[in-house]
Design a protein around this motif. Structure first.
Motif, PDB file in Angstrom:
ATOM      1  N   GLN A  23      39.522  43.521  29.076  1.00 53.79           N
ATOM      2  CA  GLN A  23      39.842  42.090  29.149  1.00 53.79           C
ATOM      3  C   GLN A  23      38.603  41.232  29.019  1.00 53.79           C
ATOM      4  O   GLN A  23      38.696  40.023  28.895  1.00 53.79           O
ATOM      5  N   GLY A  24      37.420  41.860  29.085  1.00 58.81           N
ATOM      6  CA  GLY A  24      36.182  41.091  28.953  1.00 58.81           C
ATOM      7  C   GLY A  24      35.772  40.365  30.229  1.00 58.81           C
ATOM      8  O   GLY A  24      35.284  39.231  30.190  1.00 58.81           O
ATOM      9  N   VAL A  25      35.980  41.011  31.367  1.00 59.75           N
ATOM     10  CA  VAL A  25      35.544  40.392  32.627  1.00 59.75           C
ATOM     11  C   VAL A  25      34.023  40.300  32.653  1.00 59.75           C
ATOM     12  O   VAL A  25      33.325  41.221  32.249  1.00 59.75           O
ATOM     13  N   GLU A  80      45.457  38.611  31.198  1.00 64.87           N
ATOM     14  CA  GLU A  80      44.517  37.802  30.423  1.00 64.87           C
ATOM     15  C   GLU A  80      44.617  36.338  30.838  1.00 64.87           C
ATOM     16  O   GLU A  80      43.607  35.668  31.052  1.00 64.87           O
ATOM     17  N   ASP A  81      45.866  35.859  30.974  1.00 63.65           N
ATOM     18  CA  ASP A  81      46.067  34.470  31.384  1.00 63.65           C
ATOM     19  C   ASP A  81      45.437  34.212  32.737  1.00 63.65           C
ATOM     20  O   ASP A  81      44.764  33.202  32.941  1.00 63.65           O
ATOM     21  N   LEU A  82      45.676  35.125  33.662  1.00 59.07           N
ATOM     22  CA  LEU A  82      45.139  34.961  35.012  1.00 59.07           C
ATOM     23  C   LEU A  82      43.616  34.920  34.996  1.00 59.07           C
ATOM     24  O   LEU A  82      42.988  34.045  35.587  1.00 59.07           O
ATOM     25  N   LEU A  83      43.003  35.887  34.299  1.00 62.78           N
ATOM     26  CA  LEU A  83      41.545  35.976  34.288  1.00 62.78           C
ATOM     27  C   LEU A  83      40.914  34.757  33.612  1.00 62.78           C
ATOM     28  O   LEU A  83      39.853  34.281  34.020  1.00 62.78           O
ATOM     29  N   GLU A  84      41.594  34.260  32.586  1.00 66.30           N
ATOM     30  CA  GLU A  84      41.085  33.059  31.911  1.00 66.30           C
ATOM     31  C   GLU A  84      41.154  31.875  32.845  1.00 66.30           C
ATOM     32  O   GLU A  84      40.209  31.116  32.998  1.00 66.30           O
TER      33      GLU A  84
END
Lengths: 105, 79
Positions: A23-25, A80-84
């Motif tokens: 996810q690219g954290v 992805e939505d959450l992390l963004e």
């Protein structure tokens, strides 16, 4: 988690770390704690979240879930939505290959 | 279901009773050791709940059992 991001000691912990990498954290916004090294954390975190298993992901202090939940959310795009939204991803101007970076612990 | 062993059956009955699922599968994935289960469950009781709340519901029902297990694999859905 069980083990470290570099050397996970359990398949579910390994899968969770892999998903976060995919996810690219941003490693600067990430910390991992090895419950196998510290039994107080191992038991304490289960009491804290009232959740019986490890790994456990928290984003900005909110308990998100374990490996099964991460996998589901990853597949649905919810993760992805959450992390963004929580601003924990590597910003686009930085390295294009987020997978190569290791989260700090 | 007749393909479940005693422990799987116990778990099955508990979940069936509490959640009245439309689909339920319980499988010992610890090689028969009774220490890890894969559970797939679809129930109307999950409607409106986030994934983590759905999982919590299952965890609460099986709280006593899960304590003795090494792990659990959960797949929940509303239908």
């Amino acid at each position: 988690m069980k083990g470290t991001p570099e050397f996970p000691q359990c398949g579910f912990s390994r899968a969770s770390i892999q998903i976060l990498g995919l996810q690219g954290v941003d490693p600067k916004k990430f910390a991992a704690f090895n419950v196998l090294e510290d039994n107080e954390i191992r038991e304490g975190i289960k009491e804290y979240s009232n959740w019986p298993t490890i790994p456990q992901l928290y984003v900005n202090k909110e308990f998100i879930g374990g490996c099964d939940i991460l996998v589901s959310m990853h597949q649905s795009g919810e993760l992805e939505d959450l992390l963004e939204k929580e601003k924990v991803l590597v910003p686009p101007e930085e390295s294009a290959d987020a997978n190569a970076e290791k989260p700090s612990s | 279901p007749d393909h479940l062993d005693d422990q799987e059956m116990g778990i099955f009955k508990k979940l069936a009773g509490e959640l009245k699922p439309t689909r339920l599968e319980v499988k010992d994935v610890s090689g028969g050791c009774g220490s890890m289960y894969a559970i797939e469950i679809a129930s109307e009781r999950f409607v409106g709940l986030s994934l983590v709340r759905q999982h919590r519901l299952v965890h609460d029902i099986l709280a006593k059992e899960v304590k003795a297990w090494h792990g659990v694999q959960l797949r929940t859905s509303v239908a």
